[in-house]
Enzyme design. Structure first.
Site, mmCIF file in Angstrom:
data_model
loop_
_atom_site.group_PDB
_atom_site.id
_atom_site.type_symbol
_atom_site.label_atom_id
_atom_site.label_comp_id
_atom_site.label_asym_id
_atom_site.label_seq_id
_atom_site.Cartn_x
_atom_site.Cartn_y
_atom_site.Cartn_z
ATOM 1 N N HIS A 62 -9.343 -6.830 -6.810
ATOM 2 C CA HIS A 62 -8.938 -5.197 -7.685
ATOM 3 C C HIS A 62 -10.058 -5.417 -8.517
ATOM 4 C CE1 HIS A 62 -4.739 -4.978 -7.279
ATOM 5 N NE2 HIS A 62 -3.829 -6.196 -7.361
ATOM 6 N N HIS A 85 -7.256 -12.787 -4.979
ATOM 7 C CA HIS A 85 -6.470 -11.293 -5.215
ATOM 8 C C HIS A 85 -6.998 -10.540 -5.983
ATOM 9 C CE1 HIS A 85 -2.819 -9.589 -5.329
ATOM 10 N NE2 HIS A 85 -2.928 -8.546 -6.905
ATOM 11 N N GLU A 86 -7.351 -11.137 -7.681
ATOM 12 C CA GLU A 86 -8.081 -10.435 -8.802
ATOM 13 C C GLU A 86 -9.126 -9.495 -8.260
ATOM 14 O OE1 GLU A 86 -5.494 -9.343 -10.580
ATOM 15 O OE2 GLU A 86 -4.147 -10.598 -10.273
ATOM 16 N N GLU A 125 -3.671 -2.132 -4.882
ATOM 17 C CA GLU A 125 -2.941 -3.709 -4.446
ATOM 18 C C GLU A 125 -3.263 -3.806 -2.181
ATOM 19 O OE1 GLU A 125 -1.536 -4.764 -6.411
ATOM 20 O OE2 GLU A 125 -0.479 -6.000 -5.221
#
Ligand code: ZN
Length: 495
Positions: A264, A260-261, A289
């Site tokens: 980003h 997830h990170e 997101e």
């Protein structure tokens, strides 16, 4: 002021703001990671002072005149500068509409509210937080009036987090998503939680580095660190750091946080260096997101990912991440209604967001009062998810957003899921199925290059809806996510 003088003043101001933002980001990073406790107070004061400098630079009369001079000659600006000035004017006008004393009172109320919320959550007592929440809602209602709005008053707040987003748009998008999701949740019912392997923090860290390398996050323009809550910190596109947290009894937690990170992070690392400071980062919270959740869920929680990555990941861990790839794939996709948003799975997550959206919308239309919130919160959880919280800490007090006055923020989480699924349909039309790309040698770099070409490099050069329209050829449509998640649940649960 000539256009050339205005351009020069604008560029100089932007360079100063960039430098101050860079320093502030580094101070924030340090504060959130390794700063010693006794250094916190002076750190906070320094950040406030530097942010005050930025505010002074970007709300000064001289800056306003510069923006006017540029805007009067908008046809003589190239497309990048044109957009940069448009964004700067929008921010300038919003800031100028809030009187200084009102803003200062708001900042004080925010920090008092945050402390009260922490206390209320610890003591499980909504009454302690209630007056602060009412106060912050009052401030936001004043801001909405000062900024002005078209249509629903809540639109002014939505626009702060997702440029151009409106109640009118969301009311067409969220109800079908809510109903389709609630129906799937009802059909799947309660399932036994899966058994997870125990993996040491050290091995999990190796897995984190392996995953970042595998998806194409540039470890020379960032690195992986440990914090209580995972996050991504963009100091500059050449310095984008990500963090995770290791739970030895739940290695899947860090694994998906890293994806997830990392998603980003890759977005920020690939924003074009040709863009000026105020366009030199991801387009919006929602588009951001969409990228984190794409890598976490559409890639990381796919069967193809586990069929190809189970063996290398288990080799690093020194133990199987399940009895076999299929078992790990099912563990990664365990679905069950729950009370806490940040622990929710891919299917149920959007219901948590939609509940908050419906409540915020009703607050700002004046349909409900603060005292109605706890009851409505529980009613909606029971109706959509079939669960209700015994304590307010597990219910209305769980998130920090309201304690900081972040009204209008929540919808961006679900927008990310919807944008991501819509982008994925176009990506697959152009590159072939995600399944085949994930299984192919070099497939991840093909995916990353496509995202860079279509989304990442643009930074804030376009609004979220412009990006979506250009990439997918149509406006936002929740059908793509609904189709995707319905097919996935059918495969997993035979429904
Ligand atoms: Zn995120």
């Amino acid at each position: 002021m000539t256009v050339e003088q205005a351009k020069q003043h604008y560029t100089e101001t932007m360079a100063k703001v960039d430098a101050l933002d860079y320093a502030t980001s580094l101070l924030h990073w340090d504060m959130d990671t390794i700063a010693p406790k006794k250094g916190q107070a002076v750190r906070g004061e320094t950040i406030a002072r530097l942010s005050g400098e930025v505010f002074a630079l970007t709300t000064s009369e001289a800056y306003g005149q510069t923006l006017d001079a540029l805007w009067e000659n908008a046809d003589r600006l190239d497309s990048i500068l044109h957009r940069s000035v448009a964004v700067a004017r929008r921010d300038y006008e919003k800031d100028k509409k809030i009187p200084q004393d009102l803003f200062e009172a708001y900042t004080l109320a925010q920090s008092a509210s945050n402390n009260a919320w922490k206390e209320a959550k610890a003591q499980n007592d909504f009454a302690l937080f209630r007056p602060h929440l009412e106060k912050l809602i009052g401030f936001s209602k004043q801001f909405v009036e000062l900024w002005g709005f078209e249509g629903h008053p809540y639109n002014a707040l939505l626009d702060n987090y997702e440029e151009g987003m409106t109640v009118e748009l969301l009311d067409g998008i969220f109800p079908p998503l809510r109903d389709a999701t609630a129906a799937l949740v009802g059909k799947i019912g309660a399932k036994e939680p899966p058994i997870k392997p125990i993996i040491s923090a050290g091995k999990q860290e190796q897995i984190g580095h392996y995953l970042l390398r595998t998806i194409g996050y540039d470890l020379e323009a960032g690195n992986l660190f440990t914090t209580e809550h995972p996050f991504e910190s963009r100091i500059h596109p050449h310095d984008v750091r990500v963090t995770t947290h290791y739970y030895e009894e739940n290695p899947f937690s860090s694994l998906f946080s890293v994806l997830h990170e990392g998603g980003h992070g890759m977005y920020e690392q690939n924003v074009s260096d040709d863009l000026p400071g105020n366009l030199h980062s991801g387009a919006s919270l929602g588009i951001h997101e969409s990228q984190s959740r794409f890598w976490e869920n559409m890639i990381g929680r796919s069967r193809a990912f586990w069929e190809t990555q189970f063996t290398p990941l288990s080799a690093i861990a020194g133990v199987g991440l399940g009895t076999d790839a299929e078992d790990a794939f099912r563990t990664a996709n365990h679905t069950a209604p729950s009370l806490i948003r940040i622990e929710a799975d891919e299917l149920t997550y959007n219901l948590h967001v939609i509940i908050r959206y419906e409540l915020e919308k009703a607050i700002f239309s004046g349909d409900i009062a603060v005292d109605d919130l706890p009851g409505l919160w529980n009613e909606k959880y029971l109706e959509y998810l079939g669960v209700s919280a015994d304590t307010s800490a597990q219910g209305i007090l769980q998130d920090m957003h309201w304690s900081a006055g972040y009204f209008g923020y929540f919808p961006t989480y679900s927008l990310g899921n919807l944008y991501g699924a819509q982008f994925a349909v176009t990506l697959q039309k152009e590159l072939g199925s995600l399944d085949s790309l994930i299984r192919a040698q070099g497939g991840f770099s093909k995916i990353r290059d496509w995202l860079t070409e279509k989304i990442y490099r643009y930074g804030k050069l376009e609004t979220p809806s412009q990006i979506l329209q250009r990439v997918t050829g149509e406006p936002l449509n929740s059908r793509y996510f609904i189709d995707y998640i319905t097919a996935k649940m059918a495969d997993l649960y035979g429904i």
